[in-house]
Design a protein around this motif. Sequence first.
Motif, PDB file in Angstrom:
ATOM      1  N   THR A 161       0.838  -1.193   0.000  1.00  0.00           N
ATOM      2  CA  THR A 161       0.000   0.000   0.000  1.00  0.00           C
ATOM      3  C   THR A 161       0.875   1.245   0.000  1.00  0.00           C
ATOM      4  OG1 THR A 161      -0.100   0.139   2.414  1.00  0.00           O
ATOM      5  CG2 THR A 161      -1.751  -1.251   1.332  1.00  0.00           C
ATOM      6  N   PRO A 351     -10.333   8.758  -4.163  1.00  0.00           N
ATOM      7  CA  PRO A 351     -10.694   9.610  -3.016  1.00  0.00           C
ATOM      8  C   PRO A 351     -11.210   8.775  -1.858  1.00  0.00           C
ATOM      9  CG  PRO A 351     -11.590  10.488  -5.066  1.00  0.00           C
ATOM     10  CD  PRO A 351     -11.057   9.125  -5.390  1.00  0.00           C
ATOM     11  N   ASP A 352     -11.002   9.258  -0.651  1.00  0.00           N
ATOM     12  CA  ASP A 352     -11.425   8.523   0.539  1.00  0.00           C
ATOM     13  C   ASP A 352     -12.888   8.117   0.443  1.00  0.00           C
ATOM     14  OD1 ASP A 352      -8.937   8.769   1.596  1.00  0.00           O
ATOM     15  OD2 ASP A 352      -9.407  10.470   2.900  1.00  0.00           O
ATOM     16  N   GLY A 353     -13.121   6.849   0.754  1.00  0.00           N
ATOM     17  CA  GLY A 353     -14.490   6.364   0.812  1.00  0.00           C
ATOM     18  C   GLY A 353     -15.051   5.874  -0.505  1.00  0.00           C
ATOM     19  N   GLY A 383      -9.916   0.694  -2.998  1.00  0.00           N
ATOM     20  CA  GLY A 383      -9.537   2.094  -2.911  1.00  0.00           C
ATOM     21  C   GLY A 383      -8.536   2.501  -3.976  1.00  0.00           C
TER      22      GLY A 383
END
Length: 408
Positions: A161, A351-353, A383
Amino acid sequence: MATVNPYYANLPGSYLFAEIARRVKDYAASHPDNRLIRLGIGDVTQPLVPAVVSALEKAVREQADAATFMGYGPEQGYAFLRETVAASCYAGLGIGADDIFISDGAKCDIGNFQELFAEDARVAITDPVYPVYADSNVMAGRTGKLGDDGRFQGLVYLPCTAANGFVPDLPKERVDIIYLCYPNNPTGTVLTKAQLSEWVKYARENDSVIFFDAAYEAFITSDDVPHSIYEIEGARDVAVEFRSYSKSAGFTGLRCGFAVVPPGVTGVGPDGARVPLREMWNRRQTTKYNGCPYIVQRAAEAVHTPDGQKQCRAVIDIYLKNAARIREAFLGLGLTVAGGVDAPYVWVALPDGMGSWDFFDALLTRAEIVGTPGAGFGPSGEGYFRLTGFGSPARTEEAVERLGKFTM
């Protein structure tokens, strides 16, 4: 009643690229006049180079003449190609023609090589990962079912990651088999010589075997990135290397690759004695494989000629330029991007989420661009999103223009 292999029931319902194909087919059927740009599956778009085509034509004419006709060839590959590969790819690395086994592609070799190991072998894979590494071991019965966390019980996952720079940490426990792919699919990242040396050291200290997938070595542009694991001292005792002509020479339709199995790479037999994997692989291939076609091996031989190398390099540069353009486009959207420098793959942090399948659908329906959801490569791929530089320059440029208008 014939009982089927029960381990197939542990596989997910749909192979990643089959699910992508289904969604794309459904969208295209409802929008028949729209032009989709496919940058998902890593298939090439540039034609075979002239040196390869000439070799193919010559070999086909040989097959039309009784005096030069070739029937069954050696399962290990013709000596002319094995010797050429040893001299062209492994000069000075201690690899000879007898260590090289020609096949119809790296995917087949990587999927099949695990057959040489016992069912209870402990396997480590990077995460995200090319699905074949995990799925072939599931089929062999080395895992349990797929857990709610997206991981197969019994496999050792090595997360890659942004937190670790997409460089996996060494296993915290001893494992028997380690799958490494560098330049990496899907993240497009690489290991330096120093980083790869740590893996060879681990394998030597823990009596492990590294399956090193070097299918994308031709795309390496950085100086400190090894093209072969055998550039690392001691690797010939612990590593099997797999290469392919699919992406480096456009052979996705011809099918040719090879496995390198040095004599020093061994496992432990039932009596406790060391068993060379080269002899086992030879026995497996002579039993289950009839060899890559003669005309294809002549085409592969032409890749290694001066003209072939120059022509293939020009095509690789096209794909790398495409990847760089895609990378720049996503950076322009304010997203974090890996890859696209030493590999044809661009790995985009969403983007987050935002889920990777959600982004797949958004990119498909709003920009009509097909990519690959990171979740399909393993839980650490959620993600993220992968695109390839294998499109044509014109279509890639059109994709970049569409991305410039794309809104999240």
